[in-house]
Write a protein that holds these residues in place. Structure first.
Motif, PDB file in Angstrom:
ATOM      1  N   ILE A 102      75.044  55.017  72.733  1.00 57.21           N
ATOM      2  CA  ILE A 102      74.831  55.384  71.416  1.00 57.21           C
ATOM      3  C   ILE A 102      75.594  56.538  71.092  1.00 57.21           C
ATOM      4  CG2 ILE A 102      72.979  55.838  69.561  1.00 57.21           C
ATOM      5  CD1 ILE A 102      71.060  53.820  71.036  1.00 57.21           C
ATOM      6  N   THR A 103      76.452  56.587  69.797  1.00 57.84           N
ATOM      7  CA  THR A 103      77.146  57.980  69.654  1.00 57.84           C
ATOM      8  C   THR A 103      76.136  58.476  68.510  1.00 57.84           C
ATOM      9  OG1 THR A 103      79.213  57.181  70.545  1.00 57.84           O
ATOM     10  CG2 THR A 103      79.034  58.992  69.210  1.00 57.84           C
ATOM     11  N   VAL A 104      75.877  59.931  68.660  1.00 59.11           N
ATOM     12  CA  VAL A 104      75.195  60.500  67.677  1.00 59.11           C
ATOM     13  C   VAL A 104      75.871  61.921  67.156  1.00 59.11           C
ATOM     14  CG1 VAL A 104      73.139  61.719  67.361  1.00 59.11           C
ATOM     15  CG2 VAL A 104      73.029  60.000  68.703  1.00 59.11           C
ATOM     16  N   LYS A 105      76.114  61.968  65.797  1.00 59.04           N
ATOM     17  CA  LYS A 105      76.912  63.060  65.363  1.00 59.04           C
ATOM     18  C   LYS A 105      75.518  63.967  65.069  1.00 59.04           C
ATOM     19  CE  LYS A 105      79.939  64.435  61.571  1.00 59.04           C
ATOM     20  NZ  LYS A 105      80.655  63.850  60.466  1.00 59.04           N
ATOM     21  N   ALA A 106      75.793  65.406  65.514  1.00 56.59           N
ATOM     22  CA  ALA A 106      74.871  66.251  65.298  1.00 56.59           C
ATOM     23  C   ALA A 106      74.797  66.816  63.935  1.00 56.59           C
ATOM     24  CB  ALA A 106      74.980  67.451  66.079  1.00 56.59           C
ATOM     25  N   ILE A 107      73.985  66.693  62.998  1.00 57.46           N
ATOM     26  CA  ILE A 107      73.827  67.096  61.711  1.00 57.46           C
ATOM     27  C   ILE A 107      73.143  68.456  61.484  1.00 57.46           C
ATOM     28  CG2 ILE A 107      73.298  66.142  59.218  1.00 57.46           C
ATOM     29  CD1 ILE A 107      73.389  63.315  60.154  1.00 57.46           C
ATOM     30  N   ALA A 108      73.642  69.249  60.733  1.00 57.84           N
ATOM     31  CA  ALA A 108      73.072  70.379  60.325  1.00 57.84           C
ATOM     32  C   ALA A 108      71.674  70.083  59.765  1.00 57.84           C
ATOM     33  CB  ALA A 108      73.713  71.333  59.582  1.00 57.84           C
ATOM     34  N   GLY A 109      70.437  70.584  60.279  1.00 55.83           N
ATOM     35  CA  GLY A 109      69.223  70.417  59.821  1.00 55.83           C
ATOM     36  C   GLY A 109      68.642  68.969  60.416  1.00 55.83           C
ATOM     37  N   GLY A 110      69.560  68.124  60.685  1.00 55.66           N
ATOM     38  CA  GLY A 110      68.897  66.828  61.309  1.00 55.66           C
ATOM     39  C   GLY A 110      67.900  67.025  62.481  1.00 55.66           C
ATOM     40  N   ALA A 111      66.647  66.816  62.340  1.00 53.99           N
ATOM     41  CA  ALA A 111      65.799  66.887  63.611  1.00 53.99           C
ATOM     42  C   ALA A 111      66.130  65.924  64.894  1.00 53.99           C
ATOM     43  CB  ALA A 111      64.207  66.815  63.332  1.00 53.99           C
ATOM     44  N   SER A 113      68.908  64.165  65.163  1.00 52.36           N
ATOM     45  CA  SER A 113      70.446  64.281  65.690  1.00 52.36           C
ATOM     46  C   SER A 113      70.477  65.435  66.664  1.00 52.36           C
ATOM     47  CB  SER A 113      71.380  64.213  64.568  1.00 52.36           C
ATOM     48  OG  SER A 113      71.144  65.232  63.676  1.00 52.36           O
ATOM     49  N   GLN A 114      69.944  66.610  66.000  1.00 54.30           N
ATOM     50  CA  GLN A 114      70.149  67.875  66.898  1.00 54.30           C
ATOM     51  C   GLN A 114      69.290  67.714  67.934  1.00 54.30           C
ATOM     52  OE1 GLN A 114      71.557  70.601  66.418  1.00 54.30           O
ATOM     53  NE2 GLN A 114      72.563  69.826  64.315  1.00 54.30           N
ATOM     54  N   HIS A 115      68.053  66.940  68.322  1.00 50.50           N
ATOM     55  CA  HIS A 115      67.444  66.798  69.439  1.00 50.50           C
ATOM     56  C   HIS A 115      68.117  66.031  70.482  1.00 50.50           C
ATOM     57  CE1 HIS A 115      64.112  66.290  71.997  1.00 50.50           C
ATOM     58  NE2 HIS A 115      64.379  64.924  72.290  1.00 50.50           N
ATOM     59  N   LEU A 116      68.732  64.823  69.993  1.00 48.62           N
ATOM     60  CA  LEU A 116      69.598  63.831  70.762  1.00 48.62           C
ATOM     61  C   LEU A 116      70.846  64.643  71.348  1.00 48.62           C
ATOM     62  CD1 LEU A 116      69.170  60.542  68.960  1.00 48.62           C
ATOM     63  CD2 LEU A 116      67.916  61.400  70.841  1.00 48.62           C
ATOM     64  N   ALA A 117      71.337  65.338  70.344  1.00 48.24           N
ATOM     65  CA  ALA A 117      72.649  65.984  70.895  1.00 48.24           C
ATOM     66  C   ALA A 117      72.646  67.076  71.816  1.00 48.24           C
ATOM     67  CB  ALA A 117      73.601  66.415  69.469  1.00 48.24           C
ATOM     68  N   HIS A 118      71.430  67.867  71.558  1.00 50.20           N
ATOM     69  CA  HIS A 118      71.367  69.202  72.380  1.00 50.20           C
ATOM     70  C   HIS A 118      70.133  69.211  73.255  1.00 50.20           C
ATOM     71  CE1 HIS A 118      74.623  70.348  69.953  1.00 50.20           C
ATOM     72  NE2 HIS A 118      73.954  70.332  68.643  1.00 50.20           N
ATOM     73  N   ALA A 119      68.952  68.573  72.898  1.00 49.03           N
ATOM     74  CA  ALA A 119      67.785  69.121  73.659  1.00 49.03           C
ATOM     75  C   ALA A 119      67.291  68.074  74.451  1.00 49.03           C
ATOM     76  CB  ALA A 119      66.776  69.386  72.776  1.00 49.03           C
ATOM     77  N   ALA A 120      67.712  66.892  74.197  1.00 51.33           N
ATOM     78  CA  ALA A 120      67.105  65.404  75.155  1.00 51.33           C
ATOM     79  C   ALA A 120      67.589  65.617  76.629  1.00 51.33           C
ATOM     80  CB  ALA A 120      67.597  64.172  74.546  1.00 51.33           C
ATOM     81  N   VAL A 121      66.816  65.209  77.456  1.00 49.94           N
ATOM     82  CA  VAL A 121      66.856  65.300  78.892  1.00 49.94           C
ATOM     83  C   VAL A 121      67.082  63.932  79.388  1.00 49.94           C
ATOM     84  CG1 VAL A 121      65.932  67.864  78.985  1.00 49.94           C
ATOM     85  CG2 VAL A 121      64.550  65.808  79.592  1.00 49.94           C
ATOM     86  N   THR A 122      67.729  63.973  80.622  1.00 53.41           N
ATOM     87  CA  THR A 122      67.962  62.773  81.285  1.00 53.41           C
ATOM     88  C   THR A 122      66.533  62.296  81.846  1.00 53.41           C
ATOM     89  OG1 THR A 122      70.146  63.478  82.216  1.00 53.41           O
ATOM     90  CG2 THR A 122      68.790  61.588  83.467  1.00 53.41           C
ATOM     91  N   GLY A 123      66.274  60.994  81.740  1.00 56.30           N
ATOM     92  CA  GLY A 123      64.964  60.645  81.892  1.00 56.30           C
ATOM     93  C   GLY A 123      63.894  60.405  80.774  1.00 56.30           C
ATOM     94  N   GLU A 124      64.302  60.864  79.697  1.00 62.38           N
ATOM     95  CA  GLU A 124      63.390  60.965  78.356  1.00 62.38           C
ATOM     96  C   GLU A 124      63.381  59.483  77.945  1.00 62.38           C
ATOM     97  OE1 GLU A 124      63.137  62.875  74.176  1.00 62.38           O
ATOM     98  OE2 GLU A 124      64.351  64.127  75.531  1.00 62.38           O
ATOM     99  N   VAL A 125      62.402  59.326  77.412  1.00 61.41           N
ATOM    100  CA  VAL A 125      62.072  57.668  76.949  1.00 61.41           C
ATOM    101  C   VAL A 125      61.827  57.900  75.535  1.00 61.41           C
ATOM    102  CG1 VAL A 125      60.509  55.804  77.178  1.00 61.41           C
ATOM    103  CG2 VAL A 125      61.104  57.048  79.044  1.00 61.41           C
ATOM    104  N   PHE A 126      62.707  56.748  74.999  1.00 64.82           N
ATOM    105  CA  PHE A 126      62.610  56.476  73.595  1.00 64.82           C
ATOM    106  C   PHE A 126      61.965  55.128  73.149  1.00 64.82           C
ATOM    107  CE2 PHE A 126      66.624  58.783  74.385  1.00 64.82           C
ATOM    108  CZ  PHE A 126      66.152  60.285  74.033  1.00 64.82           C
ATOM    109  N   GLU A 127      61.376  55.041  72.073  1.00 67.10           N
ATOM    110  CA  GLU A 127      61.029  53.677  71.410  1.00 67.10           C
ATOM    111  C   GLU A 127      62.219  53.020  70.904  1.00 67.10           C
ATOM    112  OE1 GLU A 127      58.060  52.319  71.064  1.00 67.10           O
ATOM    113  OE2 GLU A 127      56.838  54.003  71.698  1.00 67.10           O
ATOM    114  N   LEU A 128      62.276  51.760  71.183  1.00 65.06           N
ATOM    115  CA  LEU A 128      63.525  50.988  70.770  1.00 65.06           C
ATOM    116  C   LEU A 128      63.138  49.716  70.031  1.00 65.06           C
ATOM    117  CD1 LEU A 128      66.563  50.778  71.432  1.00 65.06           C
ATOM    118  CD2 LEU A 128      66.151  49.294  73.559  1.00 65.06           C
ATOM    119  N   GLY A 129      63.607  49.780  68.946  1.00 61.82           N
ATOM    120  CA  GLY A 129      63.374  48.406  67.998  1.00 61.82           C
ATOM    121  C   GLY A 129      64.554  47.667  68.521  1.00 61.82           C
ATOM    122  N   GLN A 130      64.161  46.153  68.078  1.00 68.17           N
ATOM    123  CA  GLN A 130      64.962  44.997  68.168  1.00 68.17           C
ATOM    124  C   GLN A 130      66.072  45.043  67.584  1.00 68.17           C
ATOM    125  OE1 GLN A 130      64.636  43.501  70.883  1.00 68.17           O
ATOM    126  NE2 GLN A 130      62.609  43.212  71.350  1.00 68.17           N
TER     127      GLN A 130
END
Length: 357
Positions: A102-111, A113-130
């Protein structure tokens, strides 16, 4: 009773669904393994790499409850940011090992996108919709394909092109990819390599704010240089304004045109002022602004209604409307029928409303 029904009955009786709640199973299951749930799809972050100057690619490993997707479809990713569960939709590429990119563009002020682009760590688990969405290749082989992408709209196009690449790129395919500057292009090397492998595939890069190149917007692009487009099956993905301009530019010139916009267009004569919105289930009445989507207005009040794509596709945010008039933020049309369903992400309040929330 035959042997087979007896075995099936014993298995049914032994199923964890018979003797434990889903919430309890998931609570303890995810403590043994982060992806062990009874039915709920989850995905674990395996890696994150820079894709361009303002975008990253995350590789996710889904659990067995994810049913897969077609190239070009979307999934909703649920992310926890500062103790809040937020969700956004992305168009993944399925990798050879079954993982999702999944490719995410970091958007200014985007909670998110900023988390996924800069803060998410390997092993973090996300809810995944169908998976959902109709931005897929036509069932019948098209004589000509024209793909138009701007910004993050390149992600579903990449998935479609990988599908075509694997099938030998039958038929003529053109991709026109818009970005502001060259350093903001995603998958540039991969797309160029595809064009090198397949003479029937042409890649066209259009830059709108690059000082080293003339500006080329969709409403002024030289589509005539691509040849006869009268038989072209055309797919368009990008910001709302881009999609609107592409539709206006190609109207009547192509055989078919399908589009997805990931930001709503700006409508003229936006309604102003506020209205009273009663939330019947929670017993609250709020003063919400006209001209703002109900989802955004409710979130501004601290509420967190279920949501997904935020562009009127996935139906996650649908709720009952008891009474009142809403305005569709994409088309400007009003809906006054009582006792109907309303998509919170693409409807604003025109009058006082009663919602089943």
């Amino acid at each position: 009773m035959s042997t087979v029904p007896r075995i099936a009955a014993r298995r049914h009786a032994a199923s964890p669904r018979r003797w434990v709640s889903e919430e309890l199973f998931d609570f303890w299951g995810t403590r043994l393994h982060p992806l062990w749930t009874l039915r709920r799809p989850l995905a674990r972050l395996a890696s994150r790499t820079a894709e361009s100057a303002d975008a990253v690619t995350l590789v996710l490993k889904p659990n067995r409850h994810f049913r897969g997707l077609l190239p070009g479809q979307h999934v909703t990713l649920g992310v926890e940011v500062d103790g809040r569960r937020l969700s956004r939709s992305y168009s993944p590429t399925v990798l050879a090992d079954g993982r999702l990119a999944i490719t995410v563009k970091a958007i200014a002020g985007g909670a998110v996108s900023q988390h996924l682009a800069h803060a998410a760590v390997t092993g973090e688990v996300f809810e995944l919709g169908q998976a959902f969405g109709e931005m897929t290749l036509p069932a019948a082989s098209a004589e000509r394909l024209l793909l138009l992408a701007a910004g993050s709209g390149i992600t579903p196009m990449r998935a479609l092109l990988r599908q075509l690449d694997g099938a030998g790129m039958q038929g003529k395919v053109d991709l026109v990819y818009w970005a502001r500057r060259r350093e903001e292009l995603c998958f540039a090397e991969e797309l160029a390599a595809m064009a090198e492998r397949h003479p029937s595939f042409d890649l066209h890069i259009a830059l709108t704010r690059d000082p080293a190149a003339p500006a080329s917007r969709v409403d002024a692009f030289a589509f005539d240089a691509l040849g006869d487009l009268s038989t072209a099956c055309t797919l368009v993905c990008g910001p709302g304004g881009f999609v609107d301009a592409a539709q206006a530019r190609l109207q009547g010139q192509v055989a078919s045109l399908q589009s997805e916009a990931f930001t709503p267009p700006v409508l003229p004569e936006v309604e102003t002022g506020t209205v009273q919105v009663e939330l019947r289930r929670s017993g609250r009445t709020l003063s919400l602004p006209r001209g703002t989507s109900l989802l955004q207005a409710l979130e501004a009040e601290g509420l967190r209604p279920a949501s997904g794509c935020r562009m009127g596709i996935c139906n996650t945010c649908v709720c009952g409307k008891v009474s009142g008039v809403t305005r569709h933020t994409l088309t400007g049309e009003h809906a006054a029928e009582p006792a109907t369903q309303v998509k919170l992400c693409v409807n604003s309040a025109s009058t006082d409303l009663i919602l089943e929330l």
